[in-house]
Structure formats: C-alpha cells, structure tokens
Design an enzyme around this catalytic site. Structure first.
Site, PDB file in Angstrom:
ATOM      1  N   HIS A 184      -7.233   9.826  -2.265  1.00  0.00           N
ATOM      2  CA  HIS A 184      -6.911   9.792  -1.122  1.00  0.00           C
ATOM      3  C   HIS A 184      -7.733   9.947   0.138  1.00  0.00           C
ATOM      4  CE1 HIS A 184      -2.714   9.533   1.529  1.00  0.00           C
ATOM      5  NE2 HIS A 184      -3.646   9.070   2.170  1.00  0.00           N
ATOM      6  N   ASP A 198       0.585  -0.645   0.131  1.00  0.00           N
ATOM      7  CA  ASP A 198       0.084   0.178   0.104  1.00  0.00           C
ATOM      8  C   ASP A 198       0.725   1.215  -0.290  1.00  0.00           C
ATOM      9  OD1 ASP A 198      -2.635   1.382   0.646  1.00  0.00           O
ATOM     10  OD2 ASP A 198      -1.525   2.120   1.843  1.00  0.00           O
ATOM     11  N   LYS A 211      -2.278   6.517  -3.749  1.00  0.00           N
ATOM     12  CA  LYS A 211      -3.614   7.318  -3.434  1.00  0.00           C
ATOM     13  C   LYS A 211      -3.126   8.174  -5.086  1.00  0.00           C
ATOM     14  CE  LYS A 211      -3.890   4.616   0.680  1.00  0.00           C
ATOM     15  NZ  LYS A 211      -2.524   4.717   1.205  1.00  0.00           N
ATOM     16  N   TYR A 229       3.363   9.882   0.970  1.00  0.00           N
ATOM     17  CA  TYR A 229       4.362   9.473   1.719  1.00  0.00           C
ATOM     18  C   TYR A 229       5.534   9.617   1.304  1.00  0.00           C
ATOM     19  CZ  TYR A 229      -0.194   6.801   2.704  1.00  0.00           C
ATOM     20  OH  TYR A 229      -1.553   6.421   2.986  1.00  0.00           O
TER      21      TYR A 229
END
Length: 316
Positions: A111, A44, A78, A49
């Site tokens: 997201h 994931d 995302k 990030y």
C-alpha cells in the site's frame, strides 16, 4: 476498445474498477453488488479500508446468484504498512483473503513504501503526530510478497504510492524474482503524473489511477480547493460528447492506458461511471485536459513526511 490492460504476467486487468476507499461498511456490500450487476469485474480493496468483510459478502452473493464466477473477477487488495516485517506479510494476506472469502487475490499491492510500527494501531503516531516507523526495508517486504505468489495466495504483486526511485530499487534488487505488475497512484488532471506513468509503462508496470475524479468526498476538503467535476473546460468537453464530467475524467485516463478505480456508493453513479467505452476524446481534448496539471495532491500522507521512505519528496 480494449477493456483491459495486459499485465506482464499475461493476465488482463480490467481498466475500469470499483474503488472502495471511504465506502462505509454498510454501503460496501451494496456497492459491490451494484457494480458487478453493471458489468464491473475489477474490485479494488485494502485491509486499511475496514470493509473487506462486506465486500466479500457482496462478491459471494453475486457468485451464488450465478452472475459471475470467481475467475471472471479481478480482485485487488493491499498490504498495510504495519505488516512490513517479513514474518507478518503472509498472515496479513491470509486475513484479507478470509475477510474477502476468497482463496486467492488477482493482485496484491504494497500500500505504501513506508513501514510503520507493527501492532493493532493502523496509524501509530508519536506525540508530534508523526508516524512511528518500523525498522524494515521495503525490499525485504517485497521478498515476502514474492513468496505469496509461489504459495498460490496471489497471482501477481505490485506497489502503490511508490516514486520512480523506489521502483528502481526494486527492479535493481539482486535476486529479484517477480517485478511489480502494477503501481497504483493518485492521478487526475490536476496531478497528471506524466513522468511517473511513462516511466512505469516503459518498465512493463501497469498504472492504476486512484482518486481519478479528484476525491470530492475526501473528509479534509476545503471550500477553496479546486474541483475537477465543476471545472468549466471539462464541462464543455463533456457537453460536446453528451457525457458527464466524471465520464470524461475517467475516459481521459483510459485513453492513456491507465486503469481507473472511481469510488461510488450510489448505484446510479456506479452505472454511469462504467459507460465510458462508447466515445473517444480527441487529441486536442486530451491535450486540454493534460494542461490542467498543477501537481496538486489530495492525499499527501503528511504523518509520513519524516519517514525515510516517504515517497512524495522526489520529483516523480
């Protein structure tokens, strides 16, 4: 014991994935390699990030070594909130694909339902610290995501942090081409999300639980916050099965047909988290764990509270 949940597209989504939020760039590559070695096939990721490049290196390394083929993996990423304008969606997806060094994603999620002002800044804020919204509607963003499926860039599309009213808006959208295949939400015994999980599953939308261990490494944790991993009742259940508390928390979700994506950068824990297919919680133990619900959210995205699409004011 099914090790994957079937999406309405027919694809199997492995119930155990590696979470990568808060994996520092330096750790992410090693974590992904350790996970693939341990048997994980679901990774994931997310643009926000800041580690997709390293994750891509880890994936490529394992493909090169012959440990896995691309088609053995289920890779999720995302679309970040600053890319909600229709014209920006494809470029954002292509950027993620380039970083991950892949030519398609198995699943691409919106997201958040909230669109933020486009630009370099991931969290554009006004002088009060509140998110600056974009003038977008997530239904339009969804149409641009549907185009990614048709272009072959992603196999399936889904959502994250959406409440049931927002999901309903997508499902009732005139001309809907692809419904969401998955909703990724914060979920653990302190936030069991029973209504939302039941709702999603009744609509053929698979659910993924993020922070299934209560996100003990969140930067804003306070000493007085409740800690799932230290909960005596969970410790008791774990001892009975000769398992760790983390393994019990993960098993709890898997038994409700909810996918889990625990994050760890420790190879030893990555291996431990995967060993959840050789025991079963009893009905009574499941009920006990369900009873811990206190609707306690770790991730409230408080800067979005004034946004028209802030998801957490609804009951579920």
């Amino acid at each position: 014991m099914a090790t994957s949940v079937q999406l309405y597209t027919g694809a199997g989504m492995p119930v155990m994935g590696l979470g990568t939020w808060k994996s520092e760039a330096g750790q992410a590559k090693a974590a992904v390699m350790a996970a693939i070695d341990a048997g994980y096939r679901h990774i994931d990721c997310a643009y926000a990030y800041h580690n997709e490049n390293e994750i891509g290196e880890g994936i490529q390394q394992k493909i090169k070594e012959g440990v896995v083929k691309r088609e053995d993996l289920f890779v999720v990423s995302k679309l970040w909130s600053t890319f909600h304008e229709k014209s920006l969606v494809k470029g954002a997806c292509q950027k993620t694909l380039a970083n991950l060094k892949l030519d398609y994603l198995d699943l691409y999620l919106m997201h958040w339902p909230m669109g933020f002002k486009a630009g370099e800044e991931l969290f554009p804020a006004d002088d009060k610290g509140m998110a600056i919204p974009s003038n977008t509607d997530f239904l339009d963003t969804w149409e641009a995501m549907e185009e990614l499926v048709d272009a072959g860039l992603v196999k399936a599309i889904g959502i994250s942090n959406f409440n049931h009213e927002q999901i309903e808006r997508i499902l009732n959208k005139p001309g809907l081409k692809y419904k969401p295949a998955n909703n990724q939400i914060e979920c653990n015994p302190y936030l069991t999300q029973e209504k939302l999980v039941t709702y999603c599953q009744s609509k053929g939308i698979a659910v993924t639980a993020y922070s299934p261990l209560g996100s003990p490494d969140r930067p804003w944790a306070k000493p007085e916050d409740p800690s799932l991993l230290d909960d005596p009742k969970i410790k008791e259940i774990a001892a009975k099965h000769n398992k760790s508390t983390a393994q019990v928390l993960l098993r709890f979700q898997i038994q409700r047909n909810v996918i889990v994506i625990p994050k760890s950068a420790s190879p030893q824990r990555i291996v431990e988290n995967f060993k959840v297919f050789d025991f079963k919680l009893t009905k009574e133990e499941m009920a006990t764990i369900f009873s811990f619900n206190r609707n306690w959210r770790v991730y409230t995205m408080s800067m979005g509270k004034t946004h028209k699409d802030y998801p957490f004011n609804a009951e579920y």
